[in-house]
Design a protein around this motif. Sequence first.
Motif, PDB file in Angstrom:
ATOM      1  N   LEU A  18       5.142  -6.772   0.410  1.00 49.67           N
ATOM      2  CA  LEU A  18       4.876  -5.744   1.418  1.00 49.67           C
ATOM      3  C   LEU A  18       5.445  -4.388   1.016  1.00 49.67           C
ATOM      4  O   LEU A  18       4.975  -3.357   1.477  1.00 49.67           O
ATOM      5  CB  LEU A  18       5.468  -6.165   2.763  1.00 49.67           C
ATOM      6  N   ILE A  53      -3.699  -4.602  11.077  1.00 49.73           N
ATOM      7  CA  ILE A  53      -3.279  -5.979  11.342  1.00 49.73           C
ATOM      8  C   ILE A  53      -4.477  -6.779  11.811  1.00 49.73           C
ATOM      9  O   ILE A  53      -5.423  -6.227  12.375  1.00 49.73           O
ATOM     10  CB  ILE A  53      -2.167  -6.049  12.420  1.00 49.73           C
ATOM     11  N   ARG A  54      -4.449  -8.052  11.579  1.00 49.64           N
ATOM     12  CA  ARG A  54      -5.524  -8.920  12.084  1.00 49.64           C
ATOM     13  C   ARG A  54      -4.979 -10.330  12.213  1.00 49.64           C
ATOM     14  O   ARG A  54      -3.964 -10.689  11.615  1.00 49.64           O
ATOM     15  CB  ARG A  54      -6.729  -8.892  11.151  1.00 49.64           C
ATOM     16  N   ASP A  55      -5.690 -11.115  13.013  1.00 52.87           N
ATOM     17  CA  ASP A  55      -5.299 -12.521  13.175  1.00 52.87           C
ATOM     18  C   ASP A  55      -5.826 -13.306  11.973  1.00 52.87           C
ATOM     19  O   ASP A  55      -6.620 -12.787  11.187  1.00 52.87           O
ATOM     20  CB  ASP A  55      -5.901 -13.052  14.482  1.00 52.87           C
ATOM     21  N   ASN A  56      -5.390 -14.560  11.841  1.00 54.35           N
ATOM     22  CA  ASN A  56      -5.921 -15.388  10.765  1.00 54.35           C
ATOM     23  C   ASN A  56      -7.421 -15.575  10.968  1.00 54.35           C
ATOM     24  O   ASN A  56      -7.861 -15.769  12.095  1.00 54.35           O
ATOM     25  CB  ASN A  56      -5.235 -16.753  10.762  1.00 54.35           C
ATOM     26  N   LEU A  62       2.737  -2.414  -0.522  1.00 51.22           N
ATOM     27  CA  LEU A  62       1.502  -2.299   0.258  1.00 51.22           C
ATOM     28  C   LEU A  62       1.631  -1.138   1.246  1.00 51.22           C
ATOM     29  O   LEU A  62       2.745  -0.703   1.550  1.00 51.22           O
ATOM     30  CB  LEU A  62       1.228  -3.604   1.012  1.00 51.22           C
ATOM     31  N   PRO A  63       0.485  -0.635   1.749  1.00 51.88           N
ATOM     32  CA  PRO A  63       0.570   0.446   2.730  1.00 51.88           C
ATOM     33  C   PRO A  63       1.365   0.024   3.959  1.00 51.88           C
ATOM     34  O   PRO A  63       1.489  -1.163   4.247  1.00 51.88           O
ATOM     35  CB  PRO A  63      -0.889   0.705   3.110  1.00 51.88           C
ATOM     36  N   ARG A  64       1.874   1.019   4.676  1.00 48.48           N
ATOM     37  CA  ARG A  64       2.688   0.747   5.853  1.00 48.48           C
ATOM     38  C   ARG A  64       1.879  -0.022   6.897  1.00 48.48           C
ATOM     39  O   ARG A  64       0.726   0.295   7.162  1.00 48.48           O
ATOM     40  CB  ARG A  64       3.150   2.069   6.437  1.00 48.48           C
ATOM     41  N   LEU A  65       2.510  -1.055   7.442  1.00 46.53           N
ATOM     42  CA  LEU A  65       1.841  -1.840   8.486  1.00 46.53           C
ATOM     43  C   LEU A  65       1.755  -0.997   9.757  1.00 46.53           C
ATOM     44  O   LEU A  65       2.746  -0.421  10.183  1.00 46.53           O
ATOM     45  CB  LEU A  65       2.625  -3.118   8.768  1.00 46.53           C
ATOM     46  N   CYS A  66       0.558  -0.905  10.320  1.00 43.67           N
ATOM     47  CA  CYS A  66       0.413  -0.150  11.561  1.00 43.67           C
ATOM     48  C   CYS A  66      -0.609  -0.838  12.450  1.00 43.67           C
ATOM     49  O   CYS A  66      -1.123  -1.902  12.109  1.00 43.67           O
ATOM     50  CB  CYS A  66       0.021   1.293  11.269  1.00 43.67           C
ATOM     51  N   LEU A  67      -0.904  -0.217  13.563  1.00 37.34           N
ATOM     52  CA  LEU A  67      -1.797  -0.865  14.516  1.00 37.34           C
ATOM     53  C   LEU A  67      -3.208  -1.029  13.955  1.00 37.34           C
ATOM     54  O   LEU A  67      -3.980  -1.867  14.413  1.00 37.34           O
ATOM     55  CB  LEU A  67      -1.861  -0.041  15.806  1.00 37.34           C
TER      56      LEU A  67
END
Lengths: 275, 292
Positions: free
Chosen positions: B12, B23-26, B15-20
């Motif tokens: 991570l 993100i995704r579900d499996n 990788l790019p910053r996690l933001c809204l």
Amino acid sequence: MLANILPKLRNTTSLCRYFSSALTTNENIEPRHLQYPSVYQKPRQIWVENLDSIDERKLGLIELHPTVFAANPRIDIIHQNVRWQQLYRYVSYAHTKLKFEVRGGGRKPWPQKGLGKARHSSIRSPLWKGGGIAHGPRSPTPHFYMLPFYTRINGLTSTLSIKFAQDDLHVVDNLELPTDEKSFLEELVKSRNWGPSVLFVDDTDIMPRNITAATDEIKHINLMPVYGLNVYSMLKYETLVITRSAIDLIESKILENLNRNDDKTFTGKYKVNQV
Amino acid sequence: MSKSADKALNLLRSLPRLCLGNIRDNPGSRSSRKRGRGQHGGDKHGAGNKGSGQRQNYMRLGYETGNNPFYLRFPNEPYYKGHHLKRQYPPMSMLDLQRLIDLNRLDMSKPIDLVAILNTGVFKLKPDQHQFGVNLTDEGADIFKAKINLEVQWASELVIAAVEKAGGVITTAYYDQHSLQAMLNTRKFFERGIPIPRRMTPPADAIEYYTDPTKRGYLADPEKISEERLVLAQKYGYTLPKIEEDKTYEMLTQRKDPRQIFFGLNPGWVVNLRNKVILKPQEEKLVEFYQS
């Protein structure tokens, strides 16, 4: 290839930052005592920074609990948390009228037989233009549901761990600013590369006056007490700045819930569909 | 888990910053609900096409259109007669017990009875389903090291030998359903504000077990029990540790009265948690009633 180089680059820049601009002072930062020490993971370390000047000073290193700040980064659980936070308070007011709610249509438009036309009983039937809607959206439709308790806890640990891993988590000794000018805070955030949006987290909801006045006019820099900390807000803001006392509180609350033996009875009251 | 977590966190960093927005579900974890078209949702609701399935005119149960039915073909063999009335003792292994002690969820310095085991939150008991206590099984008997004063409801010979070899003592004791209900959640019971009940004597078919010194029954003669301890030590070939010379002798010889449920609390007493007082019966009738 790129993936191999990038973290190294990142480390070197951060190292440069540490050694060039940062002056490590000898102010005594009390070492933290970690509750429920982990057997399998080493504690993580983070610098405690200052907020009283624009130049960054490292006040000392503290340890973070790996169960909270180096947890498995479950993006799916984070997504479930965000989805829940958006949905539980969302009420859909989309509304359509049923056949009987549409004005008119009480009379049979033409006789059943003998005209060679299709049989119809009402001009407001769903088959007609201007008729009612079958199975349309009805208002109000609540979308409230409860995410399981430990999914919420894991969402918090996952998000905190990712924020920490991506260098978007900073610890400060306290939130005291020397001035209530908003330009000071903006310059501080800019010089430290904290990105435009910053969330300051403290253990109480009564924050120091200067930072309250300074952040009042900046819409993308905000304050939040620990009891309000949530997955959605952590992701919304680019950088998370937590005070040392807030770190203690967050850790103790999460660890307490991860280590309790009465979780069955405890989580029972959060079930929505109980008899 | 920690290794994979570290790997993912390391990944991570690049990788790019996690933001809204990212993100995704499996994939495949959620399926959208579809509305069936047509009358009754376009479905037959599991009844199939026509016939007795839809009309619900089934033949009577077991009827084989004139054959001698299966259920009448053989004489009755009641294997499970009275099975639902039998007392059940859900198992807990010695390995579990040792782990509870090692993890400080059980206090070795005090007698370990059913209340202590239930308070760990690990062992679940359902008295309404005819469960009458814990059956200590011999899994992990070879590594059992704890010197404890143990009270369980059922124990095999090997388990008794393992506990006594480690220097401890074991008793098997019977609790009736009302007593068990009080022990399940002690705080909840005290909050009800009713007197602690007296423990009933075991039913006729359990008396033999609980008066047997080889089973270390709580109603057995103590002298015979100490005799049997020696016999068992000789049978399994270990030297019996002398508990008389032990520092914890007093703790090891602590026993409940056959009418008693909680250590230190007698039947008939009312524990008031709010005022932190214990109310004891004064009237002669009551005193006589709660006497053992």
